[in-house]
Design an enzyme around this catalytic site. Structure first.
Site, PDB file in Angstrom:
ATOM      1  NE  ARG A   1      -4.376  -1.265   9.640  1.00 11.48           N
ATOM      2  CZ  ARG A   1      -3.420  -0.747   8.878  1.00 11.48           C
ATOM      3  NH1 ARG A   1      -3.610   0.401   8.261  1.00 11.48           N
ATOM      4  NH2 ARG A   1      -2.284  -1.381   8.746  1.00 11.48           N
TER       5      ARG A   1
ATOM      6  CE  LYS B   1      -2.260  -0.913   3.791  1.00  9.63           C
ATOM      7  NZ  LYS B   1      -1.680  -2.210   4.167  1.00  9.63           N
TER       8      LYS B   1
ATOM      9  NE  ARG C   1       2.108  -4.728  10.980  1.00 10.26           N
ATOM     10  CZ  ARG C   1       3.182  -4.573  10.205  1.00 10.26           C
ATOM     11  NH1 ARG C   1       4.329  -5.120  10.563  1.00 10.26           N
ATOM     12  NH2 ARG C   1       3.111  -3.875   9.106  1.00 10.26           N
TER      13      ARG C   1
ATOM     14  NE  ARG D   1       7.612  -2.260   6.185  1.00 11.80           N
ATOM     15  CZ  ARG D   1       6.282  -2.100   6.088  1.00 11.80           C
ATOM     16  NH1 ARG D   1       5.756  -1.653   4.975  1.00 11.80           N
ATOM     17  NH2 ARG D   1       5.520  -2.427   7.093  1.00 11.80           N
TER      18      ARG D   1
ATOM     19  NE  ARG E   1       6.218  -0.109  10.256  1.00 15.59           N
ATOM     20  CZ  ARG E   1       5.153  -0.119   9.450  1.00 15.59           C
ATOM     21  NH1 ARG E   1       5.222   0.490   8.271  1.00 15.59           N
ATOM     22  NH2 ARG E   1       4.051  -0.732   9.797  1.00 15.59           N
TER      23      ARG E   1
HETATM   24  P1  ADP Z   1       0.884  -1.912   7.542  1.00 15.51           P
HETATM   25  O1  ADP Z   1      -0.246  -1.719   6.585  1.00 15.51           O
HETATM   26  O2  ADP Z   1       2.125  -2.386   6.874  1.00 15.51           O
HETATM   27  O3  ADP Z   1       0.512  -2.709   8.762  1.00 15.51           O
HETATM   28  P2  ADP Z   1       0.718   0.870   8.463  1.00 15.51           P
HETATM   29  O4  ADP Z   1       1.882   1.784   8.460  1.00 15.51           O
HETATM   30  O5  ADP Z   1      -0.434   1.164   7.560  1.00 15.51           O
HETATM   31  O6  ADP Z   1       1.352  -0.546   8.173  1.00 15.51           O
HETATM   32  O7  ADP Z   1       0.113   0.758   9.943  1.00 15.51           O
HETATM   33  C1  ADP Z   1       0.924   0.523  11.064  1.00 15.51           C
HETATM   34  C2  ADP Z   1       0.080   0.481  12.337  1.00 15.51           C
HETATM   35  O8  ADP Z   1      -0.588   1.752  12.545  1.00 15.51           O
HETATM   36  C3  ADP Z   1      -1.073  -0.542  12.366  1.00 15.51           C
HETATM   37  O9  ADP Z   1      -0.633  -1.823  12.746  1.00 15.51           O
HETATM   38  C4  ADP Z   1      -1.996   0.101  13.429  1.00 15.51           C
HETATM   39  O10 ADP Z   1      -1.535  -0.100  14.734  1.00 15.51           O
HETATM   40  C5  ADP Z   1      -1.885   1.581  13.131  1.00 15.51           C
HETATM   41  N1  ADP Z   1      -2.923   2.024  12.171  1.00 15.51           N
HETATM   42  C6  ADP Z   1      -2.708   2.514  10.914  1.00 15.51           C
HETATM   43  N2  ADP Z   1      -3.887   2.808  10.308  1.00 15.51           N
HETATM   44  C7  ADP Z   1      -4.871   2.504  11.201  1.00 15.51           C
HETATM   45  C8  ADP Z   1      -6.295   2.563  11.180  1.00 15.51           C
HETATM   46  N3  ADP Z   1      -6.961   2.981  10.097  1.00 15.51           N
HETATM   47  N4  ADP Z   1      -6.976   2.169  12.291  1.00 15.51           N
HETATM   48  C9  ADP Z   1      -6.334   1.736  13.381  1.00 15.51           C
HETATM   49  N5  ADP Z   1      -5.000   1.647  13.461  1.00 15.51           N
HETATM   50  C10 ADP Z   1      -4.251   2.018  12.398  1.00 15.51           C
END
Ligand code: ADP
Ligand code: ZN
Length: 220
Positions: A88, A13, A171, A127, A160
């Protein structure tokens, strides 16, 4: 154009959103990036979000939705945006629809990036991120020129905390439980565009741009 990028962690993404944002000149809104910056700067939002982000759990809807709505209310996203990391879960998807329909801007599409679990785990575990400019590298697919050093700003690369093996598993489970139903929701709304994303990033980007150039009825 208004786009939502949907897909499991590691589906690409962030990388694809950056590519699309450059090609289509759209603002890129990454909830993960906004949260990580808030955590680094130790803001009130960052303090509340930290433990969720680090363990791979979802940050509570009330916090994230408010953050996204604030961002979507700014002037630079009036004509278009790419949402990366939101919604999400089903609640967030409904909140987004409520917000956008109130502004008469419900004509958005959802690009669903679909990669195998093997690809997801390989991408996440390799990553590495620049501490200074957040540029994203991969130990095998996209290594920096100099070991653990950013090509752009010479910043130090780090892993990370949620890309460590124990957290990756959580996750992916959180994704299956909470985010996979959002794919179904958008499929029923006829907004979903399915993109296979096991291939290298430039190839996936090209496919997305080709699909977006076609009328919706002939997209798949
Ligand atoms: P990835 O898609 O690789 O897991 P992101 O950078 O999009 O990584 O998200 C990292 C973390 O940020 C998620 O595991 C969550 O804890 C938080 N997060 C991001 N977007 C949301 C969302 N829309 N709702 C709740 N938590 C979120
Ligand atoms: Zn850098």
């Amino acid at each position: 154009m208004k786009l939502v990028l949907l897909g499991a962690p590691g589906a690409g993404k962030g990388t694809q959103a950056k590519g699309l944002s450059k090609e289509l000149k759209l603002a890129h809104i990454s909830t993960g990036d906004i949260l990580r910056i808030a955590i680094k700067e130790n803001t009130p939002l960052g303090q509340k979000a930290k433990r969720y982000v680090e363990t791979g759990e979802l940050v509570p809807d009330s916090l994230v939705t408010q953050m996204v709505i604030e961002r979507l209310s700014s002037d630079d996203v009036k004509d278009g945006f790419i949402l990366d990391g939101f919604p999400r879960n089903r609640q967030q998807a409904s909140d987004l629809d409520n917000f956008l329909s109130g502004r008469n801007t419900c004509n958005y599409f959802v690009l669903y990036l679909d990669a195998s679990e093997k690809t997801l785990i390989k991408r996440l575990s390799g990553r590495r991120i620049c501490r200074k400019c957040q540029a994203v590298y991969h130990l095998i697919n996209f290594p920096p020129l100099k070991e653990m050093t950013c090509d752009h700003c010479q910043g130090e690369l780090y892993q990370r905390s949620d890309d460590k093996e124990e957290t990756i598993k959580n996750r992916l489970e959180v994704y299956q439980r909470q985010t996979a139903p959002v794919v179904e929701y958008y499929f029923k709304q006829k907004r979903l565009i399915h993109i296979k994303s096991d291939d290298d990033a430039p190839l996936v980007l090209r496919q997305m741009l080709e699909v977006l150039a076609k009328p919706f009825s002939s997209r798949s």
